[in-house]
Design a protein around this motif. Structure first.
Motif, PDB file in Angstrom:
ATOM      1  N   UNK B  24       9.003  -0.039  -7.295  1.00 39.53           N
ATOM      2  CA  UNK B  24       8.764   0.571  -6.073  1.00 39.53           C
ATOM      3  C   UNK B  24       8.762   2.219  -5.999  1.00 39.53           C
ATOM      4  N   UNK B  28       5.124   2.881  -5.680  1.00 42.57           N
ATOM      5  CA  UNK B  28       5.003   2.773  -4.144  1.00 42.57           C
ATOM      6  C   UNK B  28       5.337   4.137  -3.461  1.00 42.57           C
ATOM      7  N   UNK B  29       6.495   4.545  -4.079  1.00 45.14           N
ATOM      8  CA  UNK B  29       7.243   5.695  -3.100  1.00 45.14           C
ATOM      9  C   UNK B  29       6.380   6.881  -3.091  1.00 45.14           C
ATOM     10  N   UNK B  32       3.715   6.478  -0.377  1.00 44.20           N
ATOM     11  CA  UNK B  32       4.337   6.639   0.877  1.00 44.20           C
ATOM     12  C   UNK B  32       4.702   8.131   1.306  1.00 44.20           C
ATOM     13  N   UNK B  36       3.271  10.142   4.437  1.00 42.46           N
ATOM     14  CA  UNK B  36       4.247  10.903   5.271  1.00 42.46           C
ATOM     15  C   UNK B  36       3.568  12.361   5.609  1.00 42.46           C
ATOM     16  N   UNK B  39       1.388  11.828   8.424  1.00 39.79           N
ATOM     17  CA  UNK B  39       1.884  11.090   9.396  1.00 39.79           C
ATOM     18  C   UNK B  39       2.796  12.307  10.226  1.00 39.79           C
ATOM     19  N   UNK B 115       5.271 -12.503   1.302  1.00 34.24           N
ATOM     20  CA  UNK B 115       4.341 -11.102   0.871  1.00 34.24           C
ATOM     21  C   UNK B 115       2.946 -11.484   1.189  1.00 34.24           C
ATOM     22  N   UNK B 122      -1.444  -9.016   8.315  1.00 28.31           N
ATOM     23  CA  UNK B 122      -0.533  -8.042   8.826  1.00 28.31           C
ATOM     24  C   UNK B 122      -0.205  -7.297   7.563  1.00 28.31           C
ATOM     25  N   UNK B 124       0.342  -4.667   4.394  1.00 23.64           N
ATOM     26  CA  UNK B 124       1.542  -3.786   4.309  1.00 23.64           C
ATOM     27  C   UNK B 124       1.186  -2.526   4.846  1.00 23.64           C
ATOM     28  N   UNK B 125       2.126  -1.834   5.736  1.00 23.39           N
ATOM     29  CA  UNK B 125       1.659  -0.747   6.651  1.00 23.39           C
ATOM     30  C   UNK B 125       2.106   0.316   5.947  1.00 23.39           C
ATOM     31  N   UNK B 127       3.243   4.211   6.335  1.00 27.79           N
ATOM     32  CA  UNK B 127       3.944   5.230   7.464  1.00 27.79           C
ATOM     33  C   UNK B 127       2.802   5.795   8.271  1.00 27.79           C
ATOM     34  N   UNK B 197      -1.621   1.785  -0.885  1.00 30.73           N
ATOM     35  CA  UNK B 197      -0.299   1.462  -0.617  1.00 30.73           C
ATOM     36  C   UNK B 197      -0.244   0.068  -0.399  1.00 30.73           C
ATOM     37  N   UNK B 201       1.966  -2.352  -3.000  1.00 30.75           N
ATOM     38  CA  UNK B 201       3.076  -3.029  -2.444  1.00 30.75           C
ATOM     39  C   UNK B 201       2.916  -4.512  -2.606  1.00 30.75           C
TER      40      UNK B 201
END
Lengths: 57, 234
Positions: B24, B28-29, B32, B36, B39, B115, B122, B124-125, B127, B197, B201
């Motif tokens: 992750x 993934x990070x 993310x 942000x 965001x 998952x 739904x 994977x969201x 941010x 993302x 995920x």
């Protein structure tokens, strides 16, 4: 040496009881780390919740 | 019995969780952190007129934030393992073979259950996305995971369409009913980042779950092999 000589197979009730107990602990861990919305927990677990696909915010 | 389940689950969960956390952080990070920036309003993206470069300085590792992520990921996968191992034990009682190799399939099914099934509707969201009330989404998430778990058990261990039919219904129903959706879309994050993302995920989740299943199968087989060996007359 593993001392488990009294039973060849565990009793079904033993497995069910232990299994359900373990699963409840597991569920509790998932709820606390992944779903409880308390601010401190949410902030600490924020990135993981997103990366793991849990509903967040 | 409980100690054996606990030992196998915690070993498997800690190992798979640590690897999941590292995957992750690598895959993934960065996505993310990039999201942000949008965001928080640091970057603004508006359709075809955007002049914001796709490459951004995302900073390096953040010891506290990433350390917490590692701890929480290990806890989540240990929690999963505490449910997975009793299910493996139950299947073993009913004649299924449990080991590292069959565990890989259990892990793949676990990924589908927690998952892929909820993420199918739904997603994977990232941010910043618009989303419905979190409580409602959590109810839908748990219901969908439970339905998918029962469905895959029926597919794996059921005999004939009397079991497979209800499994198909359980798999499809949550998505036909639909998940709680936002009333309007307000997400400021570019769709490219959101799509990457979700894909990352899912990919990391699948890799982590396959390893969790393999480790859980391995440790559980070792526990029960010890038991059977001890039960043999000398």
């Amino acid at each position: 040496m593993n001392v488990q000589s009294t039973t060849a197979t565990p009793s079904r009730t033993g497995l069910l009881g232990a299994g359900i107990f373990a699963a409840l602990i597991g569920l509790g861990m998932i709820v606390v780390t992944g779903h409880v919305q308390a601010d401190t927990l949410h902030d600490a677990a924020h990135d993981v919740r997103h990366a793991t696909g849990f509903p967040c915010h | 019995m409980f100690t054996r389940i606990l030992t196998s689950a915690l070993f498997a969960g800690a190992a798979a969780g640590l690897i999941a956390a590292l995957l992750q952080l690598v895959f993934v990070q960065p996505v993310l952190l990039h999201a942000e920036l949008y965001e928080g309003g640091e970057l603004v993206h508006f359709g075809g007129d955007s002049t914001v470069p796709a490459e951004q300085d995302l900073g390096g590792l953040s010891p506290v934030r990433d350390g917490l992520s590692i701890v929480f990921t290990m806890m989540i996968y240990s929690g999963y393992a505490l449910i997975l191992v009793p299910l493996m034990a139950l299947a073993q009682e009913r004649g299924a073979r449990i080991g590292a190799r069959t565990g890989l399939i259990w892990g793949l099914c676990g990924f589908i259950v927690v998952h892929f099934a909820p993420g199918f509707t739904l997603a994977p969201e990232v941010p910043g996305v618009a989303a419905a009330d979190v409580g409602l989404r959590q109810v839908w998430w748990f219901a969908t995971v439970l339905a998918a778990a029962v469905a895959l058990w029926l597919v794996a261990f059921g005999r004939g369409w009397a079991a497979w039919g209800p499994a198909v219904v359980l798999l499809a129903a949550p998505h036909l009913v639909g998940a709680p959706e936002p009333e309007v879309f307000t997400g400021p994050v570019p769709t490219e980042i959101g799509a990457l993302f979700a894909a990352r995920a899912f990919g990391v989740g699948m890799a982590a779950w396959v390893m969790l299943g393999g480790f859980a199968g391995h440790f559980w087989a070792r526990e029960t092999a010890g038991r059977d060996a001890a039960a043999q007359p000398a």
